[in-house]
Design an enzyme around this catalytic site. Structure first.
Site, PDB file in Angstrom:
ATOM      1  N   ARG A   1      72.617  48.693  -4.213  1.00 18.05           N
ATOM      2  CA  ARG A   1      71.415  48.789  -4.163  1.00 18.05           C
ATOM      3  C   ARG A   1      71.163  48.611  -2.669  1.00 18.05           C
ATOM      4  O   ARG A   1      71.661  48.081  -1.901  1.00 18.05           O
ATOM      5  CB  ARG A   1      70.565  47.706  -4.855  1.00 18.05           C
ATOM      6  CG  ARG A   1      70.857  47.834  -6.550  1.00 18.05           C
ATOM      7  CD  ARG A   1      70.060  46.735  -7.080  1.00 18.05           C
ATOM      8  NE  ARG A   1      70.197  47.074  -8.708  1.00 18.05           N
ATOM      9  CZ  ARG A   1      71.318  46.271  -9.279  1.00 18.05           C
ATOM     10  NH1 ARG A   1      72.258  45.262  -8.740  1.00 18.05           N
ATOM     11  NH2 ARG A   1      71.233  46.399 -10.876  1.00 18.05           N
TER      12      ARG A   1
ATOM     13  N   LYS B   1      70.114  42.096  -8.569  1.00 21.72           N
ATOM     14  CA  LYS B   1      69.063  41.758  -9.378  1.00 21.72           C
ATOM     15  C   LYS B   1      68.892  40.421  -9.740  1.00 21.72           C
ATOM     16  O   LYS B   1      69.897  39.934 -10.547  1.00 21.72           O
ATOM     17  CB  LYS B   1      68.336  42.655 -10.276  1.00 21.72           C
ATOM     18  CG  LYS B   1      68.054  44.089  -9.737  1.00 21.72           C
ATOM     19  CD  LYS B   1      67.501  44.980 -10.796  1.00 21.72           C
ATOM     20  CE  LYS B   1      66.652  46.164 -10.344  1.00 21.72           C
ATOM     21  NZ  LYS B   1      66.095  47.017 -11.358  1.00 21.72           N
TER      22      LYS B   1
ATOM     23  N   HIS C   1      68.629  55.051  -3.167  1.00 19.27           N
ATOM     24  CA  HIS C   1      69.209  54.768  -4.472  1.00 19.27           C
ATOM     25  C   HIS C   1      69.603  55.923  -5.345  1.00 19.27           C
ATOM     26  O   HIS C   1      70.813  55.838  -6.232  1.00 19.27           O
ATOM     27  CB  HIS C   1      67.712  54.595  -5.428  1.00 19.27           C
ATOM     28  CG  HIS C   1      67.950  54.069  -6.856  1.00 19.27           C
ATOM     29  ND1 HIS C   1      68.533  52.564  -6.862  1.00 19.27           N
ATOM     30  CD2 HIS C   1      67.769  54.424  -8.093  1.00 19.27           C
ATOM     31  CE1 HIS C   1      68.481  52.315  -8.083  1.00 19.27           C
ATOM     32  NE2 HIS C   1      68.171  53.227  -8.933  1.00 19.27           N
TER      33      HIS C   1
ATOM     34  N   ARG D   1      73.093  55.517  -4.732  1.00 20.65           N
ATOM     35  CA  ARG D   1      73.800  54.733  -5.866  1.00 20.65           C
ATOM     36  C   ARG D   1      74.272  55.668  -7.052  1.00 20.65           C
ATOM     37  O   ARG D   1      75.139  55.607  -7.700  1.00 20.65           O
ATOM     38  CB  ARG D   1      72.689  53.757  -6.133  1.00 20.65           C
ATOM     39  CG  ARG D   1      72.962  52.841  -7.271  1.00 20.65           C
ATOM     40  CD  ARG D   1      72.018  51.729  -7.297  1.00 20.65           C
ATOM     41  NE  ARG D   1      72.011  50.957  -8.499  1.00 20.65           N
ATOM     42  CZ  ARG D   1      72.904  49.798  -8.845  1.00 20.65           C
ATOM     43  NH1 ARG D   1      73.962  49.599  -7.970  1.00 20.65           N
ATOM     44  NH2 ARG D   1      72.697  49.302 -10.162  1.00 20.65           N
TER      45      ARG D   1
ATOM     46  N   HIS E   1      74.626  46.410 -13.644  1.00 19.45           N
ATOM     47  CA  HIS E   1      73.757  46.521 -14.465  1.00 19.45           C
ATOM     48  C   HIS E   1      73.904  45.049 -15.655  1.00 19.45           C
ATOM     49  O   HIS E   1      74.966  44.996 -16.297  1.00 19.45           O
ATOM     50  CB  HIS E   1      73.912  47.749 -15.440  1.00 19.45           C
ATOM     51  CG  HIS E   1      73.456  48.862 -14.662  1.00 19.45           C
ATOM     52  ND1 HIS E   1      74.075  50.335 -14.819  1.00 19.45           N
ATOM     53  CD2 HIS E   1      72.545  49.108 -13.542  1.00 19.45           C
ATOM     54  CE1 HIS E   1      73.291  51.178 -14.048  1.00 19.45           C
ATOM     55  NE2 HIS E   1      72.633  50.411 -13.270  1.00 19.45           N
TER      56      HIS E   1
ATOM     57  N   TYR F   1      74.891  57.866 -16.959  1.00 16.16           N
ATOM     58  CA  TYR F   1      75.938  58.630 -16.538  1.00 16.16           C
ATOM     59  C   TYR F   1      76.840  59.110 -17.381  1.00 16.16           C
ATOM     60  O   TYR F   1      77.675  60.085 -16.788  1.00 16.16           O
ATOM     61  CB  TYR F   1      76.711  57.732 -15.275  1.00 16.16           C
ATOM     62  CG  TYR F   1      75.608  56.987 -14.461  1.00 16.16           C
ATOM     63  CD1 TYR F   1      75.020  57.774 -13.318  1.00 16.16           C
ATOM     64  CD2 TYR F   1      75.495  55.795 -14.663  1.00 16.16           C
ATOM     65  CE1 TYR F   1      74.448  57.073 -12.532  1.00 16.16           C
ATOM     66  CE2 TYR F   1      74.340  55.062 -13.519  1.00 16.16           C
ATOM     67  CZ  TYR F   1      74.013  55.905 -12.504  1.00 16.16           C
ATOM     68  OH  TYR F   1      73.189  55.293 -11.518  1.00 16.16           O
TER      69      TYR F   1
END
Length: 330
Positions: free
Chosen positions: A177, A199, A271, A274, A298, A307
């Site tokens: 990120r 995060k 992003h 990414r 995640h 994906y």
């Protein structure tokens, strides 16, 4: 010891929002970026509420100028589910919020009113319990192809070539990120292992491949030529002013090199790089979805599953391999 309490007091926000922010930071361990997002959403909600409930004395004020510090507990107790839906309608019609943006606001409202009812005990009933989130249509991620990724790397030039090449290499190979990349310290790197804070202030390990290690070593040689001028010597990526490179500076840098590579500089962002890393790993690296989830950091595997829908070539080949595909070739 003297404490500068005034520096942490914010007289422009309602006490409930200040308490909620403190709770998110100290108890829930949310990052400053996450807390900032909550504040933005709730500030907008409170300003809307004052308009909706006729609580504004000065009708000449612009929306961004509406004061909200006077939102007290008595006002909070009168908020209904209908008020929350009215707010969502407002941001859709007048703020042009997409379903994604509205869904984020729903999450913010749910979290805030849950705090008020179950933690702060400010309200007896939670008006957001039955608040529904807008339906979000699934979108395939935007990403660079393998050839486009190579073209971008080849197009990198200029006096900061080694730094920029290292940044873009890390994006394309590790799926970092933007905030994670900008916060990298040299002390976070041990051989081919990079530790980043993702995060929610969650720490994760990123393994560096040969391209990343080589790009890092080449950049560090150039970076360390001006080591005496660097303000924070542990920060990895340094700006032209010898300070920590900002997120905005990285965005501008990437835009410049995308233009040089004759790629769409409006469509592709850090992003999207990414997304590119994740797509290339899934498409060419035979990486299973659980491993990809860990690589990207995640929390939920459903986030990673976007994906699994990107490889149109495999779908096309699968159809061609149908034993009936040649039946009408006469």
């Amino acid at each position: 010891m003297k404490y500068n309490i005034a520096s942490i007091r914010n007289n422009t926000l309602p006490q409930s929002l200040i308490d909620f922010s403190n709770y998110l930071e100290t108890i829930k361990g949310k990052s400053q970026n996450t807390i900032k997002g909550y504040k933005i959403d709730l500030t907008m909600f409170f300003r809307f509420l004052k308009i909706y409930k006729g609580l504004i004395n000065d009708e000449t004020l612009d929306f961004e100028e509406i004061p909200i510090a006077d939102i007290d507990n008595s006002i909070l107790r009168k908020i209904t589910l209908a008020d929350l839906y009215a707010f969502l309608s407002f941001v859709e019609k007048y703020r042009k919020n997409s379903a994604y943006a509205r869904a984020r606001k729903v999450a913010t409202l749910k979290s805030f009113f849950k705090f008020l009812s179950s933690r702060a005990k400010v309200i007896d009933e939670n008006p957001a319990v039955d608040l529904e989130s807008p339906k979000i249509s699934k979108r395939n991620p935007t990403y660079l192809t393998l050839d486009e990724s190579k073209s971008l790397l080849k197009a990198i030039s200029g006096r900061n070539k080694e730094r920029d090449y290292c940044i873009i290499t890390l994006f394309l190979n590790c799926g970092l990120r933007l905030s994670e990349l900008c916060s990298i310290n040299i002390s976070n790197i041990k051989g081919d292992i990079l530790t980043v804070i993702g995060k929610g202030n969650k720490e994760r390990t990123v393994y560096l491949n040969n391209a990343c290690v080589k790009a890092l070593n080449n950049y560090l040689k150039v970076r360390n030529e001006n080591i005496d001028k660097i303000i924070d010597k542990d920060v990895l990526f340094i700006s032209k002013n010898h300070t920590k490179m900002s997120k905005r500076a990285v965005e501008v840098m990437l835009k410049k090199h995308l233009i040089s590579a004759e790629l769409d500089s409006e469509r592709y962002t850090p992003h999207k790089l990414r997304h590119t890393a994740a797509t290339l790993m899934y498409k060419y690296g035979n990486v299973d979805i659980r491993s990809l989830q860990k690589i990207l950091g995640h929390e939920n595997v459903s986030t990673t599953q976007i994906y699994t829908h990107v490889d149109d070539e495999k779908l096309r080949d699968a159809v061609k391999l149908n034993p009936l595909s040649q039946e009408n070739d006469e």
